[in-house]
Enzyme design. Structure first.
Site, mmCIF file in Angstrom:
data_model
loop_
_atom_site.group_PDB
_atom_site.id
_atom_site.type_symbol
_atom_site.label_atom_id
_atom_site.label_comp_id
_atom_site.label_asym_id
_atom_site.label_seq_id
_atom_site.Cartn_x
_atom_site.Cartn_y
_atom_site.Cartn_z
ATOM 1 N N PHE A 141 24.069 -45.418 9.019
ATOM 2 C CA PHE A 141 23.266 -45.823 9.414
ATOM 3 C C PHE A 141 22.783 -45.155 10.563
ATOM 4 O O PHE A 141 24.065 -45.117 11.507
ATOM 5 C CB PHE A 141 22.316 -47.307 9.931
ATOM 6 C CG PHE A 141 21.483 -46.988 10.770
ATOM 7 C CD1 PHE A 141 20.068 -47.014 10.252
ATOM 8 C CD2 PHE A 141 21.144 -47.270 11.856
ATOM 9 C CE1 PHE A 141 19.291 -47.309 11.178
ATOM 10 C CE2 PHE A 141 20.510 -46.702 12.939
ATOM 11 C CZ PHE A 141 18.858 -47.138 12.252
ATOM 12 N N ASP A 226 30.249 -41.320 15.131
ATOM 13 C CA ASP A 226 29.066 -41.970 15.298
ATOM 14 C C ASP A 226 29.379 -43.332 15.924
ATOM 15 O O ASP A 226 29.624 -44.332 15.292
ATOM 16 C CB ASP A 226 27.653 -42.346 14.127
ATOM 17 C CG ASP A 226 26.622 -43.033 14.747
ATOM 18 O OD1 ASP A 226 26.800 -43.669 15.760
ATOM 19 O OD2 ASP A 226 25.988 -42.956 14.536
ATOM 20 N N LYS A 255 23.576 -47.187 22.842
ATOM 21 C CA LYS A 255 22.969 -48.679 22.918
ATOM 22 C C LYS A 255 23.165 -48.771 24.244
ATOM 23 O O LYS A 255 22.681 -49.147 24.993
ATOM 24 C CB LYS A 255 23.820 -49.492 22.169
ATOM 25 C CG LYS A 255 22.778 -48.649 20.614
ATOM 26 C CD LYS A 255 23.102 -49.790 19.239
ATOM 27 C CE LYS A 255 22.525 -49.544 18.266
ATOM 28 N NZ LYS A 255 22.211 -48.757 17.265
HETATM 29 C C1 LIG Z 1 21.981 -47.836 16.467
HETATM 30 C C2 LIG Z 1 22.341 -46.813 15.886
HETATM 31 C C3 LIG Z 1 22.127 -45.654 15.968
HETATM 32 C C4 LIG Z 1 20.672 -45.277 16.597
HETATM 33 O O1 LIG Z 1 20.157 -45.099 17.241
HETATM 34 P P1 LIG Z 1 19.110 -45.416 18.029
HETATM 35 O O2 LIG Z 1 18.891 -45.346 20.239
HETATM 36 O O3 LIG Z 1 18.203 -46.482 17.635
HETATM 37 O O4 LIG Z 1 18.113 -43.944 17.881
HETATM 38 C C5 LIG Z 1 22.817 -44.774 15.434
HETATM 39 N N1 LIG Z 1 23.933 -44.703 14.358
HETATM 40 C C6 LIG Z 1 23.806 -45.752 14.663
HETATM 41 C C7 LIG Z 1 25.897 -46.738 13.766
HETATM 42 C C8 LIG Z 1 23.227 -46.859 15.181
HETATM 43 O O5 LIG Z 1 23.634 -48.285 15.417
#
Ligand SMILES: *Cc1c(COP(=O)(O)O)cnc(C)c1O
Length: 415
Positions: A141, A226, A255
């Site tokens: 994701f 990520d 986040k």
């Molecule tokens: C939440 C998340 C995203 C996306 O972040 P947003 O601020 O909601 O756009 C991307 N990668 C990972 C691993 C996430 O947990």
């Protein structure tokens, strides 16, 4: 306004993107949230990994009030105080060289993919092959905008929006042979979550990450990590890749970075950053003084309050408690995670669903992802006493829910 009136108004007025839980929150303090009935909840979700310092943290409240009075926004056309200070801090912590600030995780991913393609097209200019493909992972994701969703595995997030960005392909997570098979000289980037978060708390295998690092280093493609959910102390180190012996070219963050204010960041190695020139990328809000001043304070509090050590200590305790619960509860098939990023698998989606609802009822905010995974992302300031209360409640809830399901099944057989 209360739960019922908010529900009705939103039903009529908001784009219907969320299936919210029937809880209406008014305020929070520490790790506790209060709903419109005055009922208290212990937070084991942190707004999906955002509120690492909980609610109403005095240092955060203070810096926001002071900076808001001075200057909230002025535009990236001008110099301001905090972007370079924050960049210095984050590059020191990560070992990378440069930073770009944006507003969210998905935006950080867009910048990362654009940087990868930019490097790929620069390579073509100097006589190499144009590299443009991005290899992502099954079960990954990365966000909801077009680039990020193109790198996201979940079909229901993708299919209705086809065609997505061309050039994205998926590798079986932790399958080194599949990675080698799909990697060729058209690949500009491999993108990996060191722990898949939405995917259900699954770790990348060291040998897989090493293979991804070697393939990209040899070819000149970039390795993007990520850390939007797993970074900034969540797993007990500043970055989860620091548990592995690799150095990525690009790291994405968001986040918890500004303690609840929207702020994303891309950290970049010098050789990957060199291709970028003024005008090729930008943002109106990204890296504004309010968000950056708050992020600096957030990082300062983690250090001054020894929160990395605390996350490790409480995280270990939490996993021990859940492992003990697993021995007592047949329906728990697995407990995994690191620090305060923890997942627990249940052998039935029905039980997971009912247990989740019953935990909310009892005043514990947890999350269910991928059907059968209960996910815990508590604030870093959670204590062992909160863990005890939550795990005790979970044990009782699982016993109740299983009993109900067994009765139901027995009833079904007789009826
Ligand atoms: C939440 C998340 C995203 C996306 O972040 P947003 O601020 O909601 O756009 C991307 N990668 C990972 C691993 C996430 O947990």
């Amino acid at each position: 306004m209360n739960l019922e009136s908010a529900k009705q108004a939103e039903q009529q007025l908001l784009l219907q993107t969320y299936d919210r839980y029937p809880i209406y929150f008014r305020e929070g303090k520490g790790v506790t949230l209060v709903d419109d009935q005055g009922k208290e909840y212990i937070d084991f979700l942190s707004g999906i990994g955002v509120n690492a310092l909980g609610y109403g943290h005095p240092a955060i409240t203070k810096v926001i009030a002071e900076q808001a009075a001075k200057m909230i926004h002025v535009s990236n056309l001008f110099y301001t105080e905090f972007q370079s200070t924050l960049a210095r801090k984050l590059t020191q912590l990560s070992g990378l060289d440069r930073a770009f600030f944006c507003n969210s995780g998905t935006e950080a991913m867009e910048c990362a993919f654009k940087l990868a393609r930019l490097n790929g097209s620069e390579n073509a200019k100097i006589g190499g092959t144009p590299r443009w493909k991005v290899l992502s992972m099954e079960n990954a994701f990365h966000g909801r905008t077009f680039g990020a969703v193109s790198a996201t595995w979940t079909e229901k997030y993708r299919a209705p929006f086809a065609p997505l960005v061309p050039g994205f392909d998926f590798v079986k997570f932790n399958d080194v042979a599949d990675l080698h098979e799909k990697f060729d000289d058209s690949v500009a980037a491999i993108v990996i979550e060191v722990i898949q978060g939405e995917g259900g708390i699954y770790f990348v295998a060291p040998e897989f990450l090493k293979a991804a690092r070697e393939l990209t280093a040899e070819s000149g493609a970039v390795l993007i990590i990520d850390e939007i959910q797993s970074g900034l102390g969540r797993t007990g180190k500043w970055f989860t890749y620091q548990y592995y012996d690799v150095k990525p070219d690009i790291v994405t963050l968001a986040k918890p970075l500004a303690a609840g204010l929207p702020l994303g960041c891309v950290l970049i190695a010098e050789k990957t950053a060199a291709a970028m020139h003024p005008g090729l990328h930008g943002t109106t809000f990204g890296g504004g003084p309010l968000a950056c001043a708050t992020a600096l304070k957030f990082l300062e509090v983690i250090e001054s309050d020894g929160l990395l050590a605390h996350v490790n200590e409480v995280g270990d305790y939490f996993k021990e408690k859940l492992s003990a619960l697993k021995s007592a509860q047949d329906c728990i098939t697995d407990v995994r995670g690191r620090g305060l990023m923890v997942g627990l698998s249940i052998d039935s989606e029905e039980i997971a669903k009912d247990a989740h609802a019953a935990m909310l009822q009892r005043g514990f905010l947890i999350n269910r992802t991928h059907g059968t995974t209960l996910r815990f992302l508590p604030p870093y300031i959670i204590t062992t006493a909160h863990v005890d209360a939550m795990v005790t409640a979970l044990g009782e809830v699982l016993s109740e829910v299983r009993e109900k399901h067994l009765l139901h099944m027995a009833g079904g057989q007789h009826g």
